[in-house]
Write a protein that holds these residues in place. Structure first.
Motif, PDB file in Angstrom:
ATOM      1  N   THR A 131      48.276  46.508  22.076  1.00  0.00           N
ATOM      2  CA  THR A 131      49.304  46.445  23.108  1.00  0.00           C
ATOM      3  C   THR A 131      48.938  45.391  24.146  1.00  0.00           C
ATOM      4  O   THR A 131      47.767  45.119  24.386  1.00  0.00           O
ATOM      5  N   ILE A 132      49.972  44.818  24.744  1.00  0.00           N
ATOM      6  CA  ILE A 132      49.828  44.021  25.953  1.00  0.00           C
ATOM      7  C   ILE A 132      50.718  44.694  26.981  1.00  0.00           C
ATOM      8  O   ILE A 132      51.923  44.851  26.753  1.00  0.00           O
ATOM      9  N   GLU A 133      50.147  45.122  28.117  1.00  0.00           N
ATOM     10  CA  GLU A 133      50.870  46.000  29.036  1.00  0.00           C
ATOM     11  C   GLU A 133      50.462  45.785  30.499  1.00  0.00           C
ATOM     12  O   GLU A 133      49.986  46.709  31.161  1.00  0.00           O
ATOM     13  N   PRO A 134      50.655  44.586  31.011  1.00  0.00           N
ATOM     14  CA  PRO A 134      50.200  44.312  32.382  1.00  0.00           C
ATOM     15  C   PRO A 134      50.909  45.168  33.422  1.00  0.00           C
ATOM     16  O   PRO A 134      52.114  45.400  33.348  1.00  0.00           O
ATOM     17  N   MET A 135      50.128  45.616  34.391  1.00  0.00           N
ATOM     18  CA  MET A 135      50.644  46.320  35.565  1.00  0.00           C
ATOM     19  C   MET A 135      50.458  45.367  36.748  1.00  0.00           C
ATOM     20  O   MET A 135      49.330  44.993  37.066  1.00  0.00           O
ATOM     21  N   LEU A 136      51.544  44.971  37.373  1.00  0.00           N
ATOM     22  CA  LEU A 136      51.471  44.055  38.499  1.00  0.00           C
ATOM     23  C   LEU A 136      51.775  44.796  39.795  1.00  0.00           C
ATOM     24  O   LEU A 136      52.728  45.584  39.858  1.00  0.00           O
ATOM     25  N   ASN A 137      50.975  44.540  40.811  1.00  0.00           N
ATOM     26  CA  ASN A 137      51.168  45.137  42.128  1.00  0.00           C
ATOM     27  C   ASN A 137      51.683  44.095  43.103  1.00  0.00           C
ATOM     28  O   ASN A 137      51.287  42.928  43.054  1.00  0.00           O
ATOM     29  N   ALA A 138      52.524  44.542  44.026  1.00  0.00           N
ATOM     30  CA  ALA A 138      53.029  43.636  45.052  1.00  0.00           C
ATOM     31  C   ALA A 138      51.951  43.304  46.074  1.00  0.00           C
ATOM     32  O   ALA A 138      52.037  42.288  46.766  1.00  0.00           O
ATOM     33  N   GLY A 139      50.930  44.162  46.175  1.00  0.00           N
ATOM     34  CA  GLY A 139      49.824  43.931  47.092  1.00  0.00           C
ATOM     35  C   GLY A 139      48.525  43.718  46.331  1.00  0.00           C
ATOM     36  O   GLY A 139      48.473  42.958  45.360  1.00  0.00           O
ATOM     37  N   SER A 140      47.494  44.429  46.741  1.00  0.00           N
ATOM     38  CA  SER A 140      46.186  44.321  46.095  1.00  0.00           C
ATOM     39  C   SER A 140      46.210  44.931  44.698  1.00  0.00           C
ATOM     40  O   SER A 140      46.986  45.837  44.409  1.00  0.00           O
ATOM     41  N   TYR A 141      45.299  44.444  43.840  1.00  0.00           N
ATOM     42  CA  TYR A 141      45.173  45.029  42.502  1.00  0.00           C
ATOM     43  C   TYR A 141      44.428  46.368  42.510  1.00  0.00           C
ATOM     44  O   TYR A 141      44.368  47.061  41.494  1.00  0.00           O
TER      45      TYR A 141
END
Length: 265
Positions: free
Chosen positions: A211-221
């Motif tokens: 799987t490729i499943e990035p989780m992106l945050n609007a702030g810090s990781y």
């Protein structure tokens, strides 16, 4: 089952044949269809428990079983993560969606012994400009990573492409969770990081499925796991969005098993 001569964190990496690909196409089809089915039900006023039950009913009607039920004690057919919940949100009858929410739904139907794993982030009605941009970027980051997949490329190439796109939009890529090998085993080698340095890590070979499943945050990781030991949230309570596909390395590139006719591919 054949295995790569490479290992990842000491674990052998399976190399699947055409029979495995065919099995994963079937499992992936159910996974994608489940998320297509649930899409019109993701609206203000519905509970995440109701969405979970609908997903479970759909997966079972299709002849599969939700792989998450009883996985390390988890009791639900999906993970449903709202707004600042990064991943593993537990469905609840008291969690009611509201206008402006963003909601990730993650399902893994197990069909004839094979796992199709996918997730999407949905927008509930009109969302903020920031939320819309985050959701769009999370999808584009996943696809940027996927388009690096080919024999001879590395998992570092995948992570670097995802991280670069996220940073260009002012977002961060979560580091505490990663993609993973999948097939007859729910979580297998290799681990697929969504950040990294190009040219490093496992060299991709035909037959690898992950799987490729990035989780992106609007702030810090940075994230934290709540006391329920499942729900993971952003430390700074910024919004988070995720998309996930299951795919294979082919002789010439990649094949995505969880494509949808109703959502961007």
């Amino acid at each position: 089952m054949r295995y790569s001569t490479q290992t990842d964190h000491g674990k052998p990496i399976p190399l699947h044949d055409e029979a495995g690909f065919a099995a994963m196409r079937a499992a992936g089809r159910i996974a994608a269809d489940t998320l297509d089915f649930i899409a019109p039900h993701v609206k203000a006023g519905v509970s995440t428990a109701a969405l979970d039950q609908m997903c479970e009913d759909y997966m079972r009607a299709a002849g599969s079983i939700p792989a998450t039920i009883d996985y390390h004690g988890y009791k639900h057919a999906s993970c449903i993560s709202v707004n600042h919940v990064v991943t593993h949100g537990i469905p609840s009858p008291t969690k009611i969606l509201r206008e402006g929410d963003i909601v990730n739904i993650d399902v893994t139907p197990k069909f004839q012994g094979w796992h199709g794993d996918t997730s999407r982030t949905y927008e509930v009605g009109g969302v903020s400009i920031l939320a819309a941009r985050l959701v769009k970027t999370a999808y584009e980051a996943m696809m940027a990573g996927i388009h690096m997949v080919r024999p001879g490329a590395t998992l570092g190439d995948v992570g670097a492409a995802i991280e670069a796109l996220a940073r260009a939009q002012g977002f961060s890529s979560v580091r505490d969770f990663c993609g993973h090998g999948v097939g007859q085993v729910f979580h297998d080698a290799p681990q697929v990081l969504h950040y990294g340095r190009a040219g490093t890590g496992v060299v991709l070979e035909p037959g690898m499925i992950f799987t490729i499943e990035p989780m992106l945050n609007a702030g810090s990781y940075q994230v934290k796991v709540l006391p329920d030991k499942w729900t993971t949230v952003t430390k700074d309570r910024s919004l988070s969005a995720q998309f996930e596909h299951t795919l294979a390395v082919t002789e010439t590139g990649f094949e995505i098993f969880t494509l949808s006719a109703l959502a961007p591919s």
